[in-house]
Design an enzyme around this catalytic site. Structure first.
Site, short mmCIF file in Angstrom:
data_model
loop_
_atom_site.label_atom_id
_atom_site.label_comp_id
_atom_site.label_asym_id
_atom_site.label_seq_id
_atom_site.Cartn_x
_atom_site.Cartn_y
_atom_site.Cartn_z
N SER A 142 0.87 -1.19 0.00
CA SER A 142 0.00 0.00 0.00
C SER A 142 0.90 1.23 0.00
CB SER A 142 -0.86 0.00 1.26
OG SER A 142 -1.53 1.24 1.41
N TYR A 155 -2.15 -0.75 10.25
CA TYR A 155 -2.28 -1.13 8.84
C TYR A 155 -0.96 -0.88 8.11
CZ TYR A 155 -3.88 -1.19 3.99
OH TYR A 155 -4.02 -1.47 2.65
N1 LIG Z 1 -8.60 0.01 -1.84
C1 LIG Z 1 -7.55 0.70 -1.46
O1 LIG Z 1 -7.60 1.94 -1.38
C2 LIG Z 1 -6.24 -0.01 -1.17
C3 LIG Z 1 -5.09 0.78 -1.04
C4 LIG Z 1 -3.88 0.17 -0.77
C5 LIG Z 1 -3.80 -1.20 -0.66
N2 LIG Z 1 -4.95 -1.96 -0.78
C6 LIG Z 1 -4.79 -3.41 -0.65
O2 LIG Z 1 -5.35 -4.04 -1.78
C7 LIG Z 1 -5.72 -5.38 -1.43
C8 LIG Z 1 -7.12 -5.65 -1.97
O3 LIG Z 1 -8.05 -4.83 -1.32
P1 LIG Z 1 -9.27 -4.11 -2.08
O4 LIG Z 1 -9.02 -2.65 -2.03
O5 LIG Z 1 -9.51 -4.76 -3.37
O6 LIG Z 1 -10.46 -4.36 -1.03
P2 LIG Z 1 -11.73 -5.33 -1.09
O7 LIG Z 1 -12.60 -4.98 -2.26
O8 LIG Z 1 -12.32 -5.26 0.27
O9 LIG Z 1 -11.10 -6.76 -1.35
C9 LIG Z 1 -10.43 -7.46 -0.33
C10 LIG Z 1 -10.39 -8.90 -0.70
O10 LIG Z 1 -9.69 -9.62 0.32
C11 LIG Z 1 -10.45 -10.74 0.69
N3 LIG Z 1 -10.22 -11.15 2.07
C12 LIG Z 1 -10.37 -10.43 3.21
N4 LIG Z 1 -10.10 -11.20 4.28
C13 LIG Z 1 -9.76 -12.42 3.80
C14 LIG Z 1 -9.40 -13.65 4.39
N5 LIG Z 1 -9.31 -13.80 5.72
N6 LIG Z 1 -9.14 -14.71 3.58
C15 LIG Z 1 -9.24 -14.59 2.25
N7 LIG Z 1 -9.57 -13.46 1.62
C16 LIG Z 1 -9.85 -12.39 2.40
C17 LIG Z 1 -11.91 -10.34 0.45
O11 LIG Z 1 -12.69 -11.50 0.17
P3 LIG Z 1 -13.66 -12.25 1.19
O12 LIG Z 1 -14.27 -11.21 2.08
O13 LIG Z 1 -14.65 -12.91 0.28
O14 LIG Z 1 -12.80 -13.24 1.92
C18 LIG Z 1 -11.77 -9.52 -0.82
O15 LIG Z 1 -11.82 -10.35 -1.95
C19 LIG Z 1 -5.60 -5.48 0.09
O16 LIG Z 1 -4.39 -6.14 0.40
C20 LIG Z 1 -5.54 -4.02 0.52
O17 LIG Z 1 -4.84 -3.88 1.73
C21 LIG Z 1 -6.16 -1.40 -1.04
#
Ligand SMILES: NC(=O)c1ccc[n+]([C@@H]2O[C@H](COP(=O)([O-])OP(=O)(O)OC[C@H]3O[C@@H](n4cnc5c(N)ncnc54)[C@H](OP(=O)(O)O)[C@@H]3O)[C@@H](O)[C@H]2O)c1
Length: 245
Positions: A142, A155
């Site tokens: 991130s 985080y």
């Molecule tokens: N969105 C942002 O602004 C942002 C910025 C920087 C980094 N990120 C990173 O990007 C990555 C993806 O996040 P996103 O933004 O796409 O958010 P998201 O739409 O909430 O997706 C998160 C994904 O992680 C899965 N997940 C959560 N807990 C889990 C577990 N215990 N086991 C397996 N899967 C799990 C969720 O699926 P289930 O709930 O179905 O398990 C979902 O598919 C993360 O690592 C996040 O930290 C996001």
């Protein structure tokens, strides 16, 4: 092998957001994708969409906090498609809050999903990659791992850990394996859904409305790392919206 076509790619957290966008883009470019997350109904709906578009895909219910789930997901890819080219350790949560609120369970959850989940992915795929003599880890960090701001201490700590583990892995990997860290800035996903602190959630949703990127922007960065020739290792990519400070 360079390019994306024909590569077998496991993606964790593929049921929404960046993981889902990455599955769609890589499948469109000819990868065989193997998808993991806890919400199996969403994965199955995505698989149906991919199959309609002529792509090969498989999925399994996966909780990245369970080492055995990651082992089974990697095994599914190897059994179904005969190899594993890429593991995208994307699953992550961000229930952020000020430390004073002592939301200790949220701290533990972030450590379990964001750090241990990545480590369990590495533990599942590394022996496979070593036996094959090729393989590519892509770990999602991130911009919070690059610029620390209030509310994000834990985080950011987990995402700095992802960068540290990835760099150590890269140095140990030798000349056959690749290790990439992708650091997204604010991205329009379901990310705020994991937030339990109402104020942090409201602030995050407001920032997302103001300057978040579509998740496809991160999928393209992941595709860029994958499509390089086998002897070219893209170490780290930071992708922010131009509007993010
Ligand atoms: N969105 C942002 O602004 C942002 C910025 C920087 C980094 N990120 C990173 O990007 C990555 C993806 O996040 P996103 O933004 O796409 O958010 P998201 O739409 O909430 O997706 C998160 C994904 O992680 C899965 N997940 C959560 N807990 C889990 C577990 N215990 N086991 C397996 N899967 C799990 C969720 O699926 P289930 O709930 O179905 O398990 C979902 O598919 C993360 O690592 C996040 O930290 C996001």
């Amino acid at each position: 092998m360079s390019g994306i076509k024909g590569k077998v790619v496991v993606i964790t957290g593929a049921s929404s957001g960046i993981g889902e966008a990455t599955a769609l883009l890589l499948a469109e470019r000819g990868a065989k994708v193997v998808l993991g997350a806890r919400r199996l109904d969403r994965l199955e709906a995505l698989i149906a969409r991919l199959a309609d578009a002529g792509a090969e895909a498989a999925c399994a219910r996966t909780d990245v906090r369970q080492r055995n789930d990651l082992s089974k997901l990697v095994k599914l890819a190897c059994d179904r498609y005969g190899k594993l080219d890429v593991l995208v350790n994307n699953a992550g949560i961000g229930p952020i809050s000020p430390l004073d609120k002592l939301r200790v369970e949220d701290w533990e959850d972030m450590i379990d999903v964001n750090i241990k989940g990545v480590l369990f992915g590495i533990a599942a795929a590394l022996p496979v990659f070593r036996a094959q003599g090729f393989g590519h880890f892509i770990n999602t960090a991130s911009t919070a791992a690059h610029r620390i701001v209030p509310n994000m201490a834990v985080y950011a700590g987990t995402k700095i850990a992802v960068r540290a583990i990835s760099e150590g892995l890269r140095q140990e990997a030798g000349d056959k394996l690749r290790v990439t860290v992708v650091s997204p800035g604010f991205t329009r996903t379901d990310f705020a859904e994991s937030m339990t602190d109402p104020e942090a959630k409201t602030q995050t949703l407001a920032s997302m409305d103001q300057f978040a990127m579509p998740p496809n922007a991160i999928a393209r960065a992941i595709a860029f790392a994958i499509e390089q020739p086998a002897d070219v290792d893209v170490g780290e990519i930071i992708v922010r919206s131009t509007a993010q400070g």
